[in-house]
Design a protein around this motif. Structure first.
Motif, PDB file in Angstrom:
ATOM      1  N   VAL A  89      26.643   8.927 -34.059  1.00  0.00           N
ATOM      2  CA  VAL A  89      27.488   8.171 -33.431  1.00  0.00           C
ATOM      3  C   VAL A  89      26.538   6.761 -33.269  1.00  0.00           C
ATOM      4  CG1 VAL A  89      28.331   7.449 -31.008  1.00  0.00           C
ATOM      5  CG2 VAL A  89      28.382   9.620 -31.955  1.00  0.00           C
ATOM      6  N   LEU A  90      25.339   6.869 -33.633  1.00  0.00           N
ATOM      7  CA  LEU A  90      24.440   5.708 -33.704  1.00  0.00           C
ATOM      8  C   LEU A  90      25.057   4.845 -34.862  1.00  0.00           C
ATOM      9  CD1 LEU A  90      22.029   4.151 -33.230  1.00  0.00           C
ATOM     10  CD2 LEU A  90      20.695   5.725 -34.926  1.00  0.00           C
ATOM     11  N   GLU A  91      25.607   5.264 -35.946  1.00  0.00           N
ATOM     12  CA  GLU A  91      26.093   4.645 -36.767  1.00  0.00           C
ATOM     13  C   GLU A  91      27.193   3.758 -36.411  1.00  0.00           C
ATOM     14  OE1 GLU A  91      24.832   4.224 -39.858  1.00  0.00           O
ATOM     15  OE2 GLU A  91      23.181   5.391 -39.202  1.00  0.00           O
ATOM     16  N   LEU A  92      28.048   4.321 -35.494  1.00  0.00           N
ATOM     17  CA  LEU A  92      29.270   3.791 -34.805  1.00  0.00           C
ATOM     18  C   LEU A  92      28.652   2.378 -34.171  1.00  0.00           C
ATOM     19  CD1 LEU A  92      32.019   3.157 -33.919  1.00  0.00           C
ATOM     20  CD2 LEU A  92      31.709   4.652 -31.951  1.00  0.00           C
ATOM     21  N   ALA A  93      27.618   2.770 -33.308  1.00  0.00           N
ATOM     22  CA  ALA A  93      26.988   1.737 -32.628  1.00  0.00           C
ATOM     23  C   ALA A  93      26.591   0.443 -33.412  1.00  0.00           C
ATOM     24  CB  ALA A  93      25.519   2.168 -31.835  1.00  0.00           C
ATOM     25  N   ARG A  94      26.121   0.572 -34.723  1.00  0.00           N
ATOM     26  CA  ARG A  94      26.061  -0.455 -35.524  1.00  0.00           C
ATOM     27  C   ARG A  94      27.136  -1.355 -35.675  1.00  0.00           C
ATOM     28  NH1 ARG A  94      20.901   1.075 -37.469  1.00  0.00           N
ATOM     29  NH2 ARG A  94      20.509   3.409 -37.912  1.00  0.00           N
ATOM     30  N   LEU A  95      28.408  -0.905 -35.714  1.00  0.00           N
ATOM     31  CA  LEU A  95      29.570  -1.583 -35.908  1.00  0.00           C
ATOM     32  C   LEU A  95      30.094  -2.135 -34.667  1.00  0.00           C
ATOM     33  CD1 LEU A  95      31.331   1.051 -38.284  1.00  0.00           C
ATOM     34  CD2 LEU A  95      29.682  -0.632 -38.960  1.00  0.00           C
ATOM     35  N   LEU A  96      29.553  -2.008 -33.646  1.00  0.00           N
ATOM     36  CA  LEU A  96      30.271  -2.375 -32.384  1.00  0.00           C
ATOM     37  C   LEU A  96      30.008  -3.869 -32.083  1.00  0.00           C
ATOM     38  CD1 LEU A  96      29.343   0.358 -29.557  1.00  0.00           C
ATOM     39  CD2 LEU A  96      31.452  -0.008 -30.937  1.00  0.00           C
ATOM     40  N   PRO A  97      29.180  -4.689 -32.650  1.00  0.00           N
ATOM     41  CA  PRO A  97      29.136  -6.148 -32.261  1.00  0.00           C
ATOM     42  C   PRO A  97      30.390  -6.503 -32.994  1.00  0.00           C
ATOM     43  CG  PRO A  97      26.814  -5.351 -32.821  1.00  0.00           C
ATOM     44  CD  PRO A  97      27.892  -4.019 -33.033  1.00  0.00           C
ATOM     45  N   ARG A  98      30.876  -6.022 -34.120  1.00  0.00           N
ATOM     46  CA  ARG A  98      32.143  -6.696 -34.954  1.00  0.00           C
ATOM     47  C   ARG A  98      33.406  -6.529 -33.887  1.00  0.00           C
ATOM     48  NH1 ARG A  98      31.624  -3.636 -40.639  1.00  0.00           N
ATOM     49  NH2 ARG A  98      29.427  -3.659 -40.723  1.00  0.00           N
ATOM     50  N   ILE A  99      33.349  -5.981 -32.760  1.00  0.00           N
ATOM     51  CA  ILE A  99      34.761  -5.651 -32.156  1.00  0.00           C
ATOM     52  C   ILE A  99      34.591  -6.427 -30.632  1.00  0.00           C
ATOM     53  CG2 ILE A  99      36.177  -3.776 -31.389  1.00  0.00           C
ATOM     54  CD1 ILE A  99      34.733  -1.906 -33.038  1.00  0.00           C
ATOM     55  N   GLU A 100      33.408  -6.998 -30.272  1.00  0.00           N
ATOM     56  CA  GLU A 100      33.117  -7.639 -28.971  1.00  0.00           C
ATOM     57  C   GLU A 100      34.157  -8.406 -28.622  1.00  0.00           C
ATOM     58  OE1 GLU A 100      29.885 -10.837 -30.310  1.00  0.00           O
ATOM     59  OE2 GLU A 100      29.114  -8.954 -30.085  1.00  0.00           O
ATOM     60  N   PRO A 101      34.570  -8.620 -27.392  1.00  0.00           N
ATOM     61  CA  PRO A 101      33.494  -8.129 -26.300  1.00  0.00           C
ATOM     62  C   PRO A 101      33.871  -6.765 -25.975  1.00  0.00           C
ATOM     63  CG  PRO A 101      35.303  -9.481 -25.372  1.00  0.00           C
ATOM     64  CD  PRO A 101      35.660  -9.540 -26.815  1.00  0.00           C
ATOM     65  N   LEU A 102      32.676  -5.977 -25.677  1.00  0.00           N
ATOM     66  CA  LEU A 102      32.959  -4.437 -25.293  1.00  0.00           C
ATOM     67  C   LEU A 102      31.879  -4.437 -24.185  1.00  0.00           C
ATOM     68  CD1 LEU A 102      32.908  -2.566 -28.776  1.00  0.00           C
ATOM     69  CD2 LEU A 102      34.693  -2.888 -27.246  1.00  0.00           C
ATOM     70  N   THR A 103      32.170  -3.216 -23.343  1.00  0.00           N
ATOM     71  CA  THR A 103      31.061  -2.462 -22.459  1.00  0.00           C
ATOM     72  C   THR A 103      30.663  -1.403 -23.175  1.00  0.00           C
ATOM     73  OG1 THR A 103      31.911  -3.671 -20.190  1.00  0.00           O
ATOM     74  CG2 THR A 103      30.754  -1.655 -20.321  1.00  0.00           C
ATOM     75  N   VAL A 104      29.485  -1.212 -23.344  1.00  0.00           N
ATOM     76  CA  VAL A 104      28.995  -0.060 -24.006  1.00  0.00           C
ATOM     77  C   VAL A 104      27.960   0.585 -23.136  1.00  0.00           C
ATOM     78  CG1 VAL A 104      27.649   0.868 -25.790  1.00  0.00           C
ATOM     79  CG2 VAL A 104      29.293  -1.151 -26.313  1.00  0.00           C
ATOM     80  N   VAL A 105      28.075   1.932 -22.887  1.00  0.00           N
ATOM     81  CA  VAL A 105      27.431   2.773 -22.252  1.00  0.00           C
ATOM     82  C   VAL A 105      26.722   3.844 -22.783  1.00  0.00           C
ATOM     83  CG1 VAL A 105      27.268   4.211 -19.946  1.00  0.00           C
ATOM     84  CG2 VAL A 105      28.909   2.453 -20.132  1.00  0.00           C
ATOM     85  N   THR A 106      25.303   4.099 -22.705  1.00  0.00           N
ATOM     86  CA  THR A 106      24.561   5.042 -23.540  1.00  0.00           C
ATOM     87  C   THR A 106      23.099   5.374 -23.122  1.00  0.00           C
ATOM     88  OG1 THR A 106      23.870   5.688 -25.798  1.00  0.00           O
ATOM     89  CG2 THR A 106      23.485   3.444 -24.970  1.00  0.00           C
TER      90      THR A 106
END
Length: 261
Positions: A111-128
């Motif tokens: 799932v860390l590999e998914l975290a690397r892609l999340l800035p492309r989808i912002e705005p997001l709330t991310v909890v980890t």
């Protein structure tokens, strides 16, 4: 002048043993004794200490960083394994996320590999609870980042324990993405109770749950049952998954998709 390996202290030697085994995957005690210029008995004492710390796992005649049914590999080793498959799973998972969502991610290297892609989808709330994911996303202005606290576990580089579980239980998110050590039959499994407790809380805190798992973890088992596969709204597997495993998933009636590497 470089220091002779046989003259290095036990702490430095154990660190180098760990680095070597994490790179190679495994090593025999005799090879390590020759490499570091010490006796086999000294190497076995080093191995015992590294196993007690949870860094490596003993087997007859040597030591390994590879997982077993009761031992999860060190995060440093897991980050290096199955990278193309993990990247493919992450790319597929990212298509499920829309801007504005709240997303919870676990402390798995998949799932860390998914975290690397999340800035492309912002705005997001991310909890980890994964420290590396927190560091990765901390500077992203479009990410509202929420850290799950608890007892810091250096082997997983994450926060665990009762405080972490309670923090998760206080939240409700749109989607949760997790991975785990193994899938066997109709269930997902993991080697460690403390990891199981946090993952179960995460799955209960989400509107939709997605399991991201590469083919090396399928049709194998680990000590603790995590959850039925029916808990997941979607299971993502990679395209190296054997046909017989896909048939088993079909027979289980779970919804899965294959990510192309």
């Amino acid at each position: 002048m470089s220091q002779d390996k046989s003259q290095r202290g036990p702490i430095e030697r154990r660190r180098e043993i760990s680095d070597h085994v994490l790179t190679e995957g495994s090593a025999s005690a005799s090879d390590l004794a020759e490499r570091f210029g010490v006796s086999v008995m000294t190497i076995y004492r080093d191995i015992d200490e590294l196993e007690n710390e949870g860094v490596l796992r003993k087997f007859r005649g040597g030591v390994t960083a590879q997982p077993s049914g009761v031992f999860e590999s060190n995060v440093a080793y897991r980050k290096k394994s199955m990278r193309p498959e993990k990247e493919a799973l992450a790319a597929k998972a990212a298509t499920l996320i829309d801007p504005g969502m709240s997303v919870m991610i676990d402390d798995s290297t998949t799932v860390l590999e998914l975290a690397r892609l999340l800035p492309r989808i912002e705005p997001l709330t991310v909890v980890t609870n994964f420290r590396e994911a927190l560091n990765l996303l901390a500077g992203e202005r479009g990410i509202h980042l929420m850290a799950l606290g608890g007892d810091y576990d250096p082997l997983h580089d994450s926060f665990l324990g009762v405080p972490c579980v309670e923090a998760v239980e206080a939240l409700r998110v749109d989607m949760c993405f997790v991975s785990t050590s193994s899938v066997h039959g109709d269930f997902a499994f993991h080697q460690e109770q403390r990891i199981v407790a946090v993952k179960r809380a995460m799955l209960k805190a989400a509107g939709r749950n997605v399991l991201m798992i590469d083919h090396s973890k399928l049709d194998r088992t680990a000590l603790h049952r995590l959850t039925p596969l029916s808990t997941f709204d979607l299971i993502l597997v990679d395209d190296r998954t054997p046909p017989e495993v896909l048939r088993s998933l079909d027979e289980s009636g779970v919804h899965y998709e294959v990510a192309e590497t």
